[in-house]
Design a protein around this motif. Structure first.
Motif, mmCIF file in Angstrom:
data_model
loop_
_atom_site.group_PDB
_atom_site.id
_atom_site.type_symbol
_atom_site.label_atom_id
_atom_site.label_comp_id
_atom_site.label_asym_id
_atom_site.label_seq_id
_atom_site.Cartn_x
_atom_site.Cartn_y
_atom_site.Cartn_z
ATOM 1 N N ASP A 1 36.296 36.472 25.832
ATOM 2 C CA ASP A 1 37.261 37.299 25.112
ATOM 3 C C ASP A 1 36.998 38.792 25.290
ATOM 4 N N VAL A 2 35.762 39.161 25.568
ATOM 5 C CA VAL A 2 35.424 40.568 25.785
ATOM 6 C C VAL A 2 35.677 40.947 27.242
ATOM 7 N N TYR A 3 35.328 40.068 28.173
ATOM 8 C CA TYR A 3 35.482 40.370 29.598
ATOM 9 C C TYR A 3 36.945 40.428 30.012
ATOM 10 N N PHE A 4 37.733 39.417 29.608
ATOM 11 C CA PHE A 4 39.161 39.389 29.928
ATOM 12 C C PHE A 4 39.923 40.037 28.779
ATOM 13 N N VAL A 5 40.683 41.085 29.088
ATOM 14 C CA VAL A 5 41.300 41.879 28.028
ATOM 15 C C VAL A 5 42.665 41.363 27.586
ATOM 16 N N THR A 6 43.355 40.592 28.418
ATOM 17 C CA THR A 6 44.677 40.096 28.028
ATOM 18 C C THR A 6 44.647 38.579 27.842
ATOM 19 N N ASP A 7 45.578 38.090 27.040
ATOM 20 C CA ASP A 7 45.678 36.649 26.825
ATOM 21 C C ASP A 7 46.026 35.916 28.115
ATOM 22 N N ALA A 8 46.824 36.523 28.967
ATOM 23 C CA ALA A 8 47.204 35.893 30.234
ATOM 24 C C ALA A 8 45.974 35.650 31.111
ATOM 25 N N GLN A 9 45.057 36.599 31.154
ATOM 26 C CA GLN A 9 43.827 36.434 31.935
ATOM 27 C C GLN A 9 42.967 35.308 31.352
ATOM 28 N N ARG A 10 42.875 35.248 30.032
ATOM 29 C CA ARG A 10 42.071 34.218 29.379
ATOM 30 C C ARG A 10 42.653 32.831 29.629
ATOM 31 N N SER B 1 30.853 39.527 41.122
ATOM 32 C CA SER B 1 30.614 40.876 41.632
ATOM 33 C C SER B 1 31.705 41.205 42.636
ATOM 34 N N GLY B 2 32.069 42.477 42.666
ATOM 35 C CA GLY B 2 33.123 42.929 43.561
ATOM 36 C C GLY B 2 34.494 42.691 42.987
ATOM 37 N N GLY B 3 35.481 43.375 43.499
ATOM 38 C CA GLY B 3 36.851 43.183 43.043
ATOM 39 C C GLY B 3 37.051 43.717 41.634
ATOM 40 N N GLY B 4 38.194 43.351 41.050
ATOM 41 C CA GLY B 4 38.508 43.773 39.681
ATOM 42 C C GLY B 4 38.351 42.614 38.725
ATOM 43 N N VAL B 5 38.917 42.753 37.550
ATOM 44 C CA VAL B 5 38.853 41.693 36.554
ATOM 45 C C VAL B 5 39.632 40.507 37.064
#
Length: 73
Positions: free
Chosen positions: A37-46, A69-73
């Motif tokens: 929940d802290v790493y992924f900021v949106t519900d869609a990502q979770r 490592s590398g890339g974005g969220v």
């Protein structure tokens, strides 16, 4: 002493690397040491990150430890 059961997988794309450890547990999901929940900021990502476990009905059966490592969220 009994060995700890775990499943390991690696995913790579361009310069990004993700290492995932599945361990028997209660459904805890950590990415780079932080709760999902802290790493992924949106519900869609979770939802997208948890979808494979939900589809296979194992979302409350395994704990996930992800090291990325590398890339974005």
């Amino acid at each position: 002493m009994a060995d700890q059961v775990q499943y390991y997988g690696t995913g790579r794309r361009k310069s990004s690397v993700a290492r995932v450890f599945l361990r028997p547990g209660s459904g805890e999901f950590r990415v780079n040491g932080r709760p999902m929940d802290v790493y992924f900021v949106t519900d869609a990502q979770r939802i997208e990150a948890r979808q494979p476990l939900v589809v296979t009905e194992t979302d409350n059966t395994f704990n996930l430890v992800c090291i990325v490592s590398g890339g974005g969220v």
